[in-house]
Design a protein around this motif. Structure first.
Motif, PDB file in Angstrom:
ATOM      1  N   PHE A  35       0.799  -1.225   0.000  1.00 54.95           N
ATOM      2  CA  PHE A  35       0.000   0.000   0.000  1.00 54.95           C
ATOM      3  C   PHE A  35       0.832   1.277   0.000  1.00 54.95           C
ATOM      4  N   GLY A  36       2.156   1.144  -0.005  1.00 54.45           N
ATOM      5  CA  GLY A  36       3.014   2.323  -0.024  1.00 54.45           C
ATOM      6  C   GLY A  36       2.854   3.166  -1.267  1.00 54.45           C
ATOM      7  N   VAL A  37       2.342   2.561  -2.343  1.00 55.68           N
ATOM      8  CA  VAL A  37       2.166   3.310  -3.601  1.00 55.68           C
ATOM      9  C   VAL A  37       0.945   4.223  -3.571  1.00 55.68           C
ATOM     10  N   ILE A  38       0.045   4.015  -2.599  1.00 55.00           N
ATOM     11  CA  ILE A  38      -1.197   4.789  -2.573  1.00 55.00           C
ATOM     12  C   ILE A  38      -0.919   6.290  -2.509  1.00 55.00           C
ATOM     13  N   GLY A  39       0.032   6.692  -1.664  1.00 52.55           N
ATOM     14  CA  GLY A  39       0.325   8.108  -1.502  1.00 52.55           C
ATOM     15  C   GLY A  39       1.133   8.721  -2.634  1.00 52.55           C
ATOM     16  N   VAL A  46       4.239   4.386   5.679  1.00 47.01           N
ATOM     17  CA  VAL A  46       3.518   4.867   4.493  1.00 47.01           C
ATOM     18  C   VAL A  46       3.480   6.402   4.429  1.00 47.01           C
ATOM     19  N   PRO A  47       3.040   7.094   5.512  1.00 52.02           N
ATOM     20  CA  PRO A  47       3.057   8.568   5.432  1.00 52.02           C
ATOM     21  C   PRO A  47       4.464   9.147   5.362  1.00 52.02           C
ATOM     22  N   PHE A  48       5.434   8.489   6.042  1.00 50.36           N
ATOM     23  CA  PHE A  48       6.811   8.986   5.994  1.00 50.36           C
ATOM     24  C   PHE A  48       7.362   8.868   4.576  1.00 50.36           C
ATOM     25  N   ALA A  49       7.078   7.723   3.939  1.00 57.47           N
ATOM     26  CA  ALA A  49       7.525   7.525   2.561  1.00 57.47           C
ATOM     27  C   ALA A  49       6.845   8.521   1.622  1.00 57.47           C
ATOM     28  N   THR A  50       5.554   8.787   1.870  1.00 61.29           N
ATOM     29  CA  THR A  50       4.822   9.761   1.056  1.00 61.29           C
ATOM     30  C   THR A  50       5.392  11.168   1.261  1.00 61.29           C
ATOM     31  N   TRP A  51       5.723  11.487   2.501  1.00 61.80           N
ATOM     32  CA  TRP A  51       6.292  12.801   2.829  1.00 61.80           C
ATOM     33  C   TRP A  51       7.644  12.986   2.141  1.00 61.80           C
ATOM     34  N   LEU A  52       8.503  11.953   2.210  1.00 60.85           N
ATOM     35  CA  LEU A  52       9.803  12.027   1.531  1.00 60.85           C
ATOM     36  C   LEU A  52       9.615  12.201   0.026  1.00 60.85           C
ATOM     37  N   MET A  94      -2.351  13.751   6.498  1.00 59.28           N
ATOM     38  CA  MET A  94      -3.632  13.052   6.620  1.00 59.28           C
ATOM     39  C   MET A  94      -3.412  11.547   6.797  1.00 59.28           C
ATOM     40  N   LEU A  95      -2.442  11.001   6.058  1.00 61.09           N
ATOM     41  CA  LEU A  95      -2.108   9.582   6.201  1.00 61.09           C
ATOM     42  C   LEU A  95      -1.582   9.286   7.607  1.00 61.09           C
ATOM     43  N   PHE A  96      -0.852  10.240   8.164  1.00 60.19           N
ATOM     44  CA  PHE A  96      -0.309  10.072   9.516  1.00 60.19           C
ATOM     45  C   PHE A  96      -1.448  10.019  10.536  1.00 60.19           C
ATOM     46  N   ILE A  97      -2.394  10.952  10.426  1.00 57.20           N
ATOM     47  CA  ILE A  97      -3.558  10.962  11.316  1.00 57.20           C
ATOM     48  C   ILE A  97      -4.357   9.674  11.144  1.00 57.20           C
ATOM     49  N   PHE A  98      -4.562   9.311   9.895  1.00 55.21           N
ATOM     50  CA  PHE A  98      -5.283   8.091   9.535  1.00 55.21           C
ATOM     51  C   PHE A  98      -4.671   6.880  10.244  1.00 55.21           C
ATOM     52  N   GLY A  99      -3.339   6.793  10.196  1.00 54.89           N
ATOM     53  CA  GLY A  99      -2.646   5.651  10.776  1.00 54.89           C
ATOM     54  C   GLY A  99      -2.625   5.656  12.291  1.00 54.89           C
ATOM     55  N   ILE A 100      -2.414   6.834  12.899  1.00 54.40           N
ATOM     56  CA  ILE A 100      -2.393   6.950  14.365  1.00 54.40           C
ATOM     57  C   ILE A 100      -3.691   6.403  14.952  1.00 54.40           C
ATOM     58  N   ILE A 101      -4.794   6.867  14.417  1.00 61.47           N
ATOM     59  CA  ILE A 101      -6.099   6.407  14.881  1.00 61.47           C
ATOM     60  C   ILE A 101      -6.270   4.921  14.591  1.00 61.47           C
ATOM     61  N   GLY A 102      -5.713   4.476  13.468  1.00 62.07           N
ATOM     62  CA  GLY A 102      -5.844   3.083  13.070  1.00 62.07           C
ATOM     63  C   GLY A 102      -5.163   2.110  14.018  1.00 62.07           C
ATOM     64  N   VAL A 103      -4.024   2.511  14.582  1.00 61.54           N
ATOM     65  CA  VAL A 103      -3.320   1.664  15.556  1.00 61.54           C
ATOM     66  C   VAL A 103      -4.220   1.409  16.756  1.00 61.54           C
ATOM     67  N   ILE A 104      -4.854   2.474  17.232  1.00 62.95           N
ATOM     68  CA  ILE A 104      -5.773   2.354  18.371  1.00 62.95           C
ATOM     69  C   ILE A 104      -6.959   1.469  17.992  1.00 62.95           C
ATOM     70  N   ALA A 105      -7.479   1.686  16.782  1.00 62.25           N
ATOM     71  CA  ALA A 105      -8.657   0.947  16.330  1.00 62.25           C
ATOM     72  C   ALA A 105      -8.410  -0.557  16.287  1.00 62.25           C
ATOM     73  N   ASN A 106      -7.226  -0.970  15.853  1.00 61.96           N
ATOM     74  CA  ASN A 106      -6.915  -2.401  15.782  1.00 61.96           C
ATOM     75  C   ASN A 106      -6.935  -3.058  17.152  1.00 61.96           C
ATOM     76  N   ARG A 107      -6.393  -2.372  18.141  1.00 60.72           N
ATOM     77  CA  ARG A 107      -6.387  -2.938  19.495  1.00 60.72           C
ATOM     78  C   ARG A 107      -7.808  -2.993  20.057  1.00 60.72           C
ATOM     79  N   VAL A 108      -8.574  -1.925  19.813  1.00 56.55           N
ATOM     80  CA  VAL A 108      -9.963  -1.897  20.269  1.00 56.55           C
ATOM     81  C   VAL A 108     -10.758  -3.019  19.611  1.00 56.55           C
ATOM     82  N   SER A 109     -10.587  -3.159  18.302  1.00 57.53           N
ATOM     83  CA  SER A 109     -11.310  -4.188  17.566  1.00 57.53           C
ATOM     84  C   SER A 109     -10.935  -5.584  18.048  1.00 57.53           C
TER      85      SER A 109
END
Length: 385
Positions: A20-24, A144-150, A240-255
């Protein structure tokens, strides 16, 4: 013991960063090769299609091999892909090296999940699986966001360099910290294939397919959507990808914890995002604060999708864990292929702002499958011994 789950998670980060690194960076790749965005999107859809078509067979073929060796071979293939891609080869070669690791991606996932739960109790299974699957969210918040940022600062080739670096780290950790894990009892092919005749499993598979297709109709073009529909530049997209991912880490544990209590309700809760997010994206307009809120909620509801889909499928075939997992990966990636392909078609014919409505259509079909499975379970004949 969660050590093996965290090792599997690290490898998953490498796998997801590559897939999914190509998405950004799709808009930059399209510009570099002078392609339309839907053609560039084939780097994602072709990868997913190979997984969908070969995943279960590759998993069956490798089911008798030492699990550590399988995981190492998989990561080496991903490393090779990143290195070649970073040299910006001709597009046909870029496509080829993108496809190669797809043959082993579902094998890695099924093996990593099997290794993770092999040392835990039955009650811990979903939580251990959520740790492995958290590699998806961690990749979304870090690599992914770091690679997109670079890529936004330098060039898109740097994204593939990051992918290679992550693969090297994962390879070293697996090699030095995971013991040899030979398969002591190999199940027959027929005993694993019999789940394909079970109606509830087939319906669960369809739910997996529609759920992933729903999310990827828009998510595959995350950068394109925020660029064109919301007017954000590439740097803002990386945030936006960074925010997306931060929340996603929490979501996986909750799920993961919620799945231990009720699999169907948890899956339905997170699936509701395929209905809610398109509406919120539409009404958020160009308001930056509102968009940030929607992206955060999007990340929360989307990120556990592969975990939820796999767990939902496995719950209908508990005796064929690895094969069911590989099928979950395959049909999930078929969903990626269909979602990306139809999303690209919508962009070309209508415009990128219409892709969220396609997400809603596939989401409704996924909900229909959940209702159908519930109906079949309620009316399942009781077998008396």
């Amino acid at each position: 013991m969660k050590k093996y789950a965290y090792i599997g998670c690290l490898g998953f980060i490498a796998v997801i960063t590559t897939e999914f690194g190509v998405i950004g960076i799709l808009p930059q790749i399209a510009e570099h090769y002078n392609l339309s965005i839907d053609k560039a999107g084939m780097l994602l859809s072709a990868f997913a299609l190979v997984i969908a078509l070969t995943g279960p067979f590759m998993t069956l073929l490798t089911s008798g091999f030492d699990r550590k060796k399988i995981m190492i071979a998989s990561i080496i293939t991903f490393l090779f892909t990143g290195i070649i891609s970073s040299f910006s080869p001709p597009f046909w070669l870029l496509m080829l090296v993108r496809i190669l690791p797809a043959f082993l991606q579902p094998v890695y996932i099924a093996t990593a999940l099997s290794v993770a739960i092999s040392v835990g109790s039955k009650k811990q299974e979903n939580e251990l699986m959520s740790i492995v699957f958290s590699g998806v969210a961690i990749a979304m918040v870090s690599t992914v966001p770091f690679a997109t940022w670079l890529a936004s600062i330098f060039s898109w080739q740097y994204s593939f360099m990051i992918q290679s670096l992550v693969s090297i780290i994962a390879l070293l950790v697996i090699y030095f910290f995971l013991p040899k894990m030979p398969v002591t009892e190999k199940k027959s092919y027929s005993s694993q294939l019999k789940i394909l005749t079970q109606p509830i499993f087939i319906i669960s598979t369809a739910m997996n397919f529609f759920m992933i297709a729903a999310w990827f109709s828009t998510y595959s073009y995350f950068a394109e959507y925020l660029n064109k529909a919301k007017g954000m530049d590439n740097t803002m997209v990386s945030y936006m990808l960074f925010i997306f991912g931060i929340i996603g880490v929490i979501a996986n544990r909750v799920s993961g914890k919620m799945l231990n209590k009720n699999i169907a309700n948890t899956t339905a809760l997170f699936l509701s995002g395929t209905i809610i997010i398109p509406l919120l994206l539409y009404f958020s307009g160009s308001n930056t604060i509102a968009i940030i809120f929607v992206v955060a909620l999007w990340g929360f509801l989307y990120s556990p999708s592969f975990l939820n889909a796999s767990t939902y499928m496995i719950s209908s075939a508990p005796d064929s864990l690895e094969f069911a997992n590989s099928l979950a990966t395959s049909f999930g990636n078929m969903g990626v292929t269909i979602g990306t392909t139809f999303g690209g078609w919508i962009i070309v014919t209508k415009g990128v702002q219409y892709t969220p409505w396609l997400t809603m259509v596939f989401g409704m079909l996924a909900f229909l499958m959940i209702l159908l499975r519930k109906y079949l379970e309620r009316n399942k004949p009781i077998v008396v011994n």
